[in-house]
Motif scaffolding. Sequence first.
Motif, PDB file in Angstrom:
ATOM      1  N   ARG A  51       0.925  -1.287   0.105  1.00 14.19           N
ATOM      2  CA  ARG A  51      -0.125   0.079  -0.104  1.00 14.19           C
ATOM      3  C   ARG A  51       0.930   1.274  -0.033  1.00 14.19           C
ATOM      4  O   ARG A  51       0.558   2.202  -0.656  1.00 14.19           O
ATOM      5  N   GLU A  52       1.827   1.048   0.722  1.00 16.48           N
ATOM      6  CA  GLU A  52       2.802   2.485   0.929  1.00 16.48           C
ATOM      7  C   GLU A  52       3.414   2.720  -0.715  1.00 16.48           C
ATOM      8  O   GLU A  52       3.553   3.829  -0.902  1.00 16.48           O
ATOM      9  N   ALA A  53       3.833   1.681  -1.119  1.00 12.16           N
ATOM     10  CA  ALA A  53       4.690   1.804  -2.262  1.00 12.16           C
ATOM     11  C   ALA A  53       3.628   2.303  -3.401  1.00 12.16           C
ATOM     12  O   ALA A  53       4.149   3.473  -4.162  1.00 12.16           O
ATOM     13  N   THR A  54       2.587   1.743  -3.502  1.00  9.80           N
ATOM     14  CA  THR A  54       1.544   2.313  -4.370  1.00  9.80           C
ATOM     15  C   THR A  54       1.026   3.859  -4.194  1.00  9.80           C
ATOM     16  O   THR A  54       1.044   4.576  -5.107  1.00  9.80           O
ATOM     17  N   VAL A  55       0.816   4.029  -3.006  1.00  6.28           N
ATOM     18  CA  VAL A  55       0.532   5.415  -2.634  1.00  6.28           C
ATOM     19  C   VAL A  55       1.582   6.585  -2.822  1.00  6.28           C
ATOM     20  O   VAL A  55       1.323   7.554  -3.415  1.00  6.28           O
ATOM     21  N   LYS A  56       2.797   6.019  -2.709  1.00  4.83           N
ATOM     22  CA  LYS A  56       4.000   7.197  -3.141  1.00  4.83           C
ATOM     23  C   LYS A  56       4.079   7.217  -4.565  1.00  4.83           C
ATOM     24  O   LYS A  56       4.209   8.095  -5.028  1.00  4.83           O
ATOM     25  N   ALA A  57       3.904   6.117  -5.364  1.00  4.80           N
ATOM     26  CA  ALA A  57       3.835   6.195  -6.677  1.00  4.80           C
ATOM     27  C   ALA A  57       2.763   7.182  -7.181  1.00  4.80           C
ATOM     28  O   ALA A  57       3.020   7.775  -8.268  1.00  4.80           O
ATOM     29  N   LEU A  58       1.582   7.010  -6.728  1.00  6.65           N
ATOM     30  CA  LEU A  58       0.538   7.886  -7.198  1.00  6.65           C
ATOM     31  C   LEU A  58       0.832   9.419  -6.837  1.00  6.65           C
ATOM     32  O   LEU A  58       0.218  10.362  -7.397  1.00  6.65           O
ATOM     33  N   THR A  97      -4.887  10.141  -8.469  1.00  5.22           N
ATOM     34  CA  THR A  97      -5.728   9.168  -7.530  1.00  5.22           C
ATOM     35  C   THR A  97      -5.684   7.656  -8.192  1.00  5.22           C
ATOM     36  O   THR A  97      -5.842   7.486  -9.077  1.00  5.22           O
ATOM     37  N   TYR A  98      -6.060   6.734  -7.309  1.00  5.35           N
ATOM     38  CA  TYR A  98      -6.009   5.257  -7.707  1.00  5.35           C
ATOM     39  C   TYR A  98      -7.175   4.797  -8.834  1.00  5.35           C
ATOM     40  O   TYR A  98      -6.778   3.951  -9.658  1.00  5.35           O
ATOM     41  N   ASP A  99      -8.111   5.817  -9.038  1.00  6.87           N
ATOM     42  CA  ASP A  99      -9.237   5.282  -9.941  1.00  6.87           C
ATOM     43  C   ASP A  99      -8.792   5.696 -11.359  1.00  6.87           C
ATOM     44  O   ASP A  99      -9.386   4.925 -12.174  1.00  6.87           O
ATOM     45  N   VAL A 100      -7.300   6.238 -11.439  1.00  9.64           N
ATOM     46  CA  VAL A 100      -7.128   6.274 -12.804  1.00  9.64           C
ATOM     47  C   VAL A 100      -6.461   5.066 -13.450  1.00  9.64           C
ATOM     48  O   VAL A 100      -6.185   4.812 -14.580  1.00  9.64           O
ATOM     49  N   ILE A 101      -6.106   4.051 -12.539  1.00 12.05           N
ATOM     50  CA  ILE A 101      -5.396   2.798 -12.663  1.00 12.05           C
ATOM     51  C   ILE A 101      -6.467   1.780 -13.525  1.00 12.05           C
ATOM     52  O   ILE A 101      -7.518   1.756 -12.864  1.00 12.05           O
ATOM     53  N   VAL A 125       5.258   1.117  -9.807  1.00 11.19           N
ATOM     54  CA  VAL A 125       5.585   1.723 -10.871  1.00 11.19           C
ATOM     55  C   VAL A 125       4.266   2.053 -11.568  1.00 11.19           C
ATOM     56  O   VAL A 125       3.489   0.987 -11.966  1.00 11.19           O
ATOM     57  N   ILE A 126       3.911   3.326 -12.008  1.00  8.34           N
ATOM     58  CA  ILE A 126       2.737   3.452 -12.496  1.00  8.34           C
ATOM     59  C   ILE A 126       2.927   3.901 -14.072  1.00  8.34           C
ATOM     60  O   ILE A 126       3.580   4.959 -14.469  1.00  8.34           O
ATOM     61  N   TYR A 127       2.410   3.104 -15.102  1.00  4.15           N
ATOM     62  CA  TYR A 127       2.560   3.683 -16.559  1.00  4.15           C
ATOM     63  C   TYR A 127       1.219   4.200 -17.084  1.00  4.15           C
ATOM     64  O   TYR A 127       0.216   3.751 -16.863  1.00  4.15           O
ATOM     65  N   GLU A 128       1.489   5.304 -17.687  1.00  3.62           N
ATOM     66  CA  GLU A 128       0.398   6.261 -18.036  1.00  3.62           C
ATOM     67  C   GLU A 128       0.753   6.585 -19.502  1.00  3.62           C
ATOM     68  O   GLU A 128       1.729   6.877 -19.928  1.00  3.62           O
ATOM     69  N   LEU A 129      -0.348   6.404 -20.366  1.00  4.29           N
ATOM     70  CA  LEU A 129      -0.262   6.863 -21.705  1.00  4.29           C
ATOM     71  C   LEU A 129      -0.052   8.372 -21.808  1.00  4.29           C
ATOM     72  O   LEU A 129      -0.611   9.428 -21.385  1.00  4.29           O
ATOM     73  N   ALA A 130       0.968   8.851 -22.620  1.00  2.70           N
ATOM     74  CA  ALA A 130       1.210  10.166 -22.913  1.00  2.70           C
ATOM     75  C   ALA A 130       0.443  10.585 -24.084  1.00  2.70           C
ATOM     76  O   ALA A 130       0.815   9.942 -25.235  1.00  2.70           O
ATOM     77  N   THR A 131      -0.186  11.395 -24.041  1.00  2.00           N
ATOM     78  CA  THR A 131      -1.061  11.916 -25.227  1.00  2.00           C
ATOM     79  C   THR A 131      -0.363  13.103 -25.858  1.00  2.00           C
ATOM     80  O   THR A 131      -0.061  13.957 -25.268  1.00  2.00           O
ATOM     81  N   VAL A 132      -0.716  13.127 -27.241  1.00  2.00           N
ATOM     82  CA  VAL A 132      -0.255  14.321 -28.093  1.00  2.00           C
ATOM     83  C   VAL A 132      -1.281  15.271 -28.082  1.00  2.00           C
ATOM     84  O   VAL A 132      -2.330  15.228 -28.088  1.00  2.00           O
TER      85      VAL A 132
END
Length: 214
Positions: A3-10, A16-20, A183-190
């Motif tokens: 939980r701590e690792a995920t919160v720090k990544a966010l 917030t977590y709902d984007v995952i 690690v959180i991967y997020e799409l980078a949009t143009v």
Amino acid sequence: MAREATVKALLDIRKTYDVIEQAYVEYCFGDSTCEQRAVYQLVMTQIPIINVNNNCSTGSTALYLARQAIEFGIVDCALALDFEKMSKGSLAANFNDHTSPLDTTISNLSETPNSPFMAQVFGNAGIEYCEKYGANAEHMAKIGEKIIVIDVYSLEQIKSSPQVFGPLTKLQCCPTSDGSAAVIYELATVSPNLLELRSSIELAGADMTRKAAK
């Protein structure tokens, strides 16, 4: 710790977590669905949680799968979470009534039943390397001297510590430990205005950089 690792990544990406939309979660030393239990303590959003167990490659496998989900357009945001709560002592098999998935590997090891399994794996590699390239135990100890980061030991301390297997001594072997990383991967949009603006600055990704910094 998961939980701590995920919160720090966010917090790092200010989301917030709902984007995952998917989570690839690693845990080797535990029962099935430990990964779900770890993620559910954050919030239950009914996203797919994929269990990943691939020994020493488990963390990199989770990273690969999360990145692949982004690349192929399956999701816009994916979590790769790695955590481990290990038992004391050397690594050992948990299901001794099953055929070991490493039986072909074990058959190639030297007959030294009293030595820890992983020490035999790397120790045999060290023995072969020394025979093939003319290295010796001191060379191996010098490598250990460079990579030990928690405590500082001299070359003599490493060499004189109890032998574990082959050229490996106790201070060249990693102790079992607990930990977690996310690690959180997020799409980078143009930028949607890229074609309209005809800007070389936007073409170079300035708008994406601004959004990532927010």
